[in-house]
Design an enzyme around this catalytic site. Sequence first.
Site, PDB file in Angstrom:
ATOM      1  N   LYS A  84      -6.293   4.972   3.287  1.00 38.48           N
ATOM      2  CA  LYS A  84      -5.051   5.738   3.178  1.00 38.48           C
ATOM      3  C   LYS A  84      -4.745   6.105   1.730  1.00 38.48           C
ATOM      4  CE  LYS A  84      -2.768   2.772   5.483  1.00 38.48           C
ATOM      5  NZ  LYS A  84      -1.744   1.895   6.022  1.00 38.48           N
ATOM      6  N   CYS A 180      12.143  -2.272  10.292  1.00 31.85           N
ATOM      7  CA  CYS A 180      10.928  -2.911   9.812  1.00 31.85           C
ATOM      8  C   CYS A 180      11.223  -4.199   9.082  1.00 31.85           C
ATOM      9  CB  CYS A 180      10.146  -1.840   9.079  1.00 31.85           C
ATOM     10  SG  CYS A 180       9.555  -2.047   7.474  1.00 31.85           S
ATOM     11  N   MET A 181      12.285  -4.239   8.285  1.00 25.97           N
ATOM     12  CA  MET A 181      12.505  -5.421   7.461  1.00 25.97           C
ATOM     13  C   MET A 181      13.821  -6.141   7.712  1.00 25.97           C
ATOM     14  SD  MET A 181       9.684  -5.448   6.137  1.00 25.97           S
ATOM     15  CE  MET A 181       9.995  -7.030   5.388  1.00 25.97           C
ATOM     16  N   MET A 414       5.369  -6.964  11.223  1.00 18.01           N
ATOM     17  CA  MET A 414       6.219  -6.458  12.291  1.00 18.01           C
ATOM     18  C   MET A 414       6.251  -7.341  13.540  1.00 18.01           C
ATOM     19  SD  MET A 414       7.570  -4.301  10.727  1.00 18.01           S
ATOM     20  CE  MET A 414       7.098  -4.280   9.025  1.00 18.01           C
ATOM     21  N   GLY A 451       6.335  -3.249   5.295  1.00 16.49           N
ATOM     22  CA  GLY A 451       5.564  -2.109   5.752  1.00 16.49           C
ATOM     23  C   GLY A 451       5.636  -0.944   4.792  1.00 16.49           C
ATOM     24  N   GLN A 452       6.823  -0.643   4.315  1.00 17.31           N
ATOM     25  CA  GLN A 452       6.993   0.595   3.571  1.00 17.31           C
ATOM     26  C   GLN A 452       6.912   0.371   2.061  1.00 17.31           C
ATOM     27  OE1 GLN A 452       9.714   3.521   5.480  1.00 17.31           O
ATOM     28  NE2 GLN A 452      10.778   1.677   6.061  1.00 17.31           N
TER      29      GLN A 452
END
Lengths: 915, 105
Positions: A84, A180-181, A414, A451-452
């Site tokens: 990615k 997500c968090m 997650m 995640g982000q």
Amino acid sequence: MEITRRTLLKASVAASAAATVGIPISEVAAKTVDEAEKDWLWDKSVCRFCGTGCGIMVATQDGRIVATKGDPDAPVNRGLNCIKGYFNGKIQYGKDRLTKPLLRMTDGKFDKQGKFQAVSWDRAMDEMEKQFKQVYKEQGPHGVAIFGSGQYTIPEGYAAAKLMKAGFRSNNIDPNARHCMASAVVAFIQSFGIDEPSGNYDDIEYTDTVVTWGANMAECHPILWARVSDRKLGDVDNVKLINLTTCSNQTSDIADSEIIFKPGTDLAIWNYIAREIVKRDAVDHDFVNKHCVFATGPYDIGYGMRPTSKYAFEAEKDIQAKELEVVLDADEAIAQRRRAGERVKQKNTKAPVKHWQISFDEFKRGVEPYTLDFVARLSKGDPDESLASHRQKLQALADAYIDDQRKVVSFWTMGMNQHYRGSWVNEQAYMVHLLLGKQAKPGDGAFSLTGQPSACGTAREVGTFAHRLPADMVVANPKHRARSEKLWKLPPKTLNPKVGAHIMNILRGLEDGKIKFAWVQVNNPFQASANANHWIKAARKMDNFIVCSDPYPTVSAKVADLILPTAMIFEKWGLYGNAERRTQGWRQQVNAPGEARTDVWQALEFSKRFKLKEVWGKQKIPGLKSKGFTDGELPDVLQQAKAMGYSPEDSLYDVLFATAQNRKVAWPDEAVAKGHACNTAEWLGEGWFPEKALFNEYREFGLGHEHDLADFDTYMSDDNRGLKWPVVDGKETEWRFNEKYDPYVTKGAGFEFYGKALKATPVGDLDGVTDKKKKPLPGRAKIFFRPYAAPPEQPDNNYDLWFSTGRVIEHWHTGTMTRRVPELHRAVPTAQLFMHPYDAKQRGLKRNDVVVVESRRGVFKALLETQGRNRPAKGYTFAPFFDESVFVNKVCLDVTCPMSKETDFKKAAVKVYKA
Amino acid sequence: MNISAILAVVLPEKLDTMVTTLNQLPGVEVHHIEQDSGRLILTQEAESIDDEIKGLKMIKKLPGIIMADMVQHYFGEDEHSYPPELPDELNDQSEAVCVPAFLNE
Ligand code: SF4
């Protein structure tokens, strides 16, 4: 391309890569690099895609990005990038990049049913202003909302939060990080009184035991996984990897043990480990006595659904009813020391976070039912595995944690956050590590991965949540509001004490008509939110106005009324904060195409359209109840504003952003820019440097408050590869709460969990509070007892399979960016449904059949996959959620953790049949 | 066309055979070898990133490979890339062609 040029390029790319990873190269090879790259300008930057926060180098030539490479000096990734990482340089060049504002119109006028037409920025902002002001006037500050993001840069998140909270006096801003968090955050605050991990990635090299819980690190955090693999392969016999998952995945490939468990039973497994720790007398009593207390809270907290069935589809009603009352199953009865079949009214849905201190004896009584017999039977997730084998693995897991010769790191993402009891299960990880004294030490710790790319740096630290202010402060706390008002130079009581709508409630608000204006920034909520059919309908059919700032035509753009073309990562200056508290910055590398503009510019430009008298007068806030405020109302603060030197005619732009202090932060700023442009500054054209001014202003919140950041110029300087906060006297903090590393720990304390939130609680026993008087617990962490509770939706005769969503390596979330790279898209052409070959056979299905996946809430179609990289056990299915054409969220359940309001995307019941 | 550089780590005792094997893969060329550590830098040339990803996965699966990951990526002359200035037809307001068709479906 000519052969010679190609040969030269290859030699150069190879030589440069060799140098990057420290393989010596010859002088001749070095020359080829100079020759091939002679017109390239390399600059440091940060990967756009995940919370690992890899450093990448970006090369530009004639205003275009031509190459990227892993940054050899970045401590996170040391020269490597995952697949990615490559696309950072390509994502801005998609063919359908949006370059002009688009408004739905008929006959030159805005029309919700009209078609998108290109308009000027002025026209776009005029319409946005008109619509906003109308809603604001009718419904007040909580009639408007912003969908924020964990992909905001720090200045972007700060500008949006300040505009909403200080300007519009609305707390209706909430990031997709909620999905997500949020559960991780609740657990951090409840356990430690302060957000974010104590350790850092170097724990990987210091530890000898890595346990992953619901985290497919091999695919989702590949670079960290490369570090874990390195560690494992460097010491194969000693280093142990254990992967706990509901679906066999690549992370298991090099693991010593893979534990497949039934969804939701992670709650029981943690308690089993805790029981073993207690039973084997492996509690680090010295650590626990000095630095911890025990705590618990109510169990009857619902599942974060609506309390009424009014909006539910017929088929959804049985699940929705559990929000009010639950009938305990046999396992819950054991786990919660009650009777099977007992009806439990969910009385604490409004206050799920309340908790109280208990004794160690009560804690022991809580974990007592979690015997190996009970937990092994309950948690075994693979019907093909024998109970004996699963038992033996659980025992080995407990051994690995408890072994006092072992250091242990637990990683999760997650699987534990997107969980109907996400906050509980996060707290249980700290429970085990704290009991063992294996926390906040090099190589020892429970480590929540994000995640982000800036879930930590922006969403959490800046506080772009409905309940937060910068630096871990919250809107409901009068002292926090007062401090923020002082730093922001606002009259007292400007800030709204009522928590705003979290992201699911913004969506529900659109459906109910309580929210009529929403602005989508740096995210794609209409694709990424569970039970999506409701929200798309709400956006298109209800009377509301939705603005979407987006570089690409996403689902959210498609359902919006106005689309604002937006600059992407290297088209602006920015800073991100990764999962190990590392703040990293980059310069603008290229200009945005066409009329695309930065998010910072958009927020600032919009703020110019509001005068103080329009927002700082009396405002109605339905449901507001707070000491010092009239019920349902924010006071008029214009008089005090005048006394502070403001005029009611001043614009929010002048009062919040282009302040006298910020205007002194001059653009051009050659010392930092070194030839790089700043489009935001140029478009504003007022000689100040917004990204820098905003960052330095934001920084004030954390200084001296355990969140110290360095200044903008430090992060931008060529030799800086980010610093882990708190940064005190120019030094970063490697392990927090540990006196050896953390300057905030009182000298002589050894350890100190100094976070200030929730540091006094009532006292009680497992069943409730016995003494309401709050007992302080300064410097201590809380070890929570949390019981097992069953997932509200489980397979039954009709919907007979488990269904979970997740990511695959080639795609990032909803695919907005990565699907723009055509080749990448082809690599994983359309979403697949992964299923066990036996289940496929039972249903008369074969690989590559088009199948329908149906739940109580909707259906989607996908290609069936019975081999490949995700290998669900019998009874389970899995589909990634990146593909717009395979809209998996239509079937997902919008149950949330009641404490964090984070959606559980992982546990729905579906049936699958041939299309 | 894309060129990527890949760092591969192989078992040192298999170094020679691995170099031969790798060099036989389409578009792959081994450039730098570090004997002691078994680290190699190779380039992979491919028409599309799709092919590159496939190639990388193949390399990762070869017996004897401990790890393989990309380090550098060049796509300056990738035919799939997008011009920095918008093509004129996309800027043509009268047709409003800069509105992606599917938005109005
Ligand atoms: S691991 Fe994450 S941050 Fe690193 S290159 Fe891959 S996507 Fe980017």
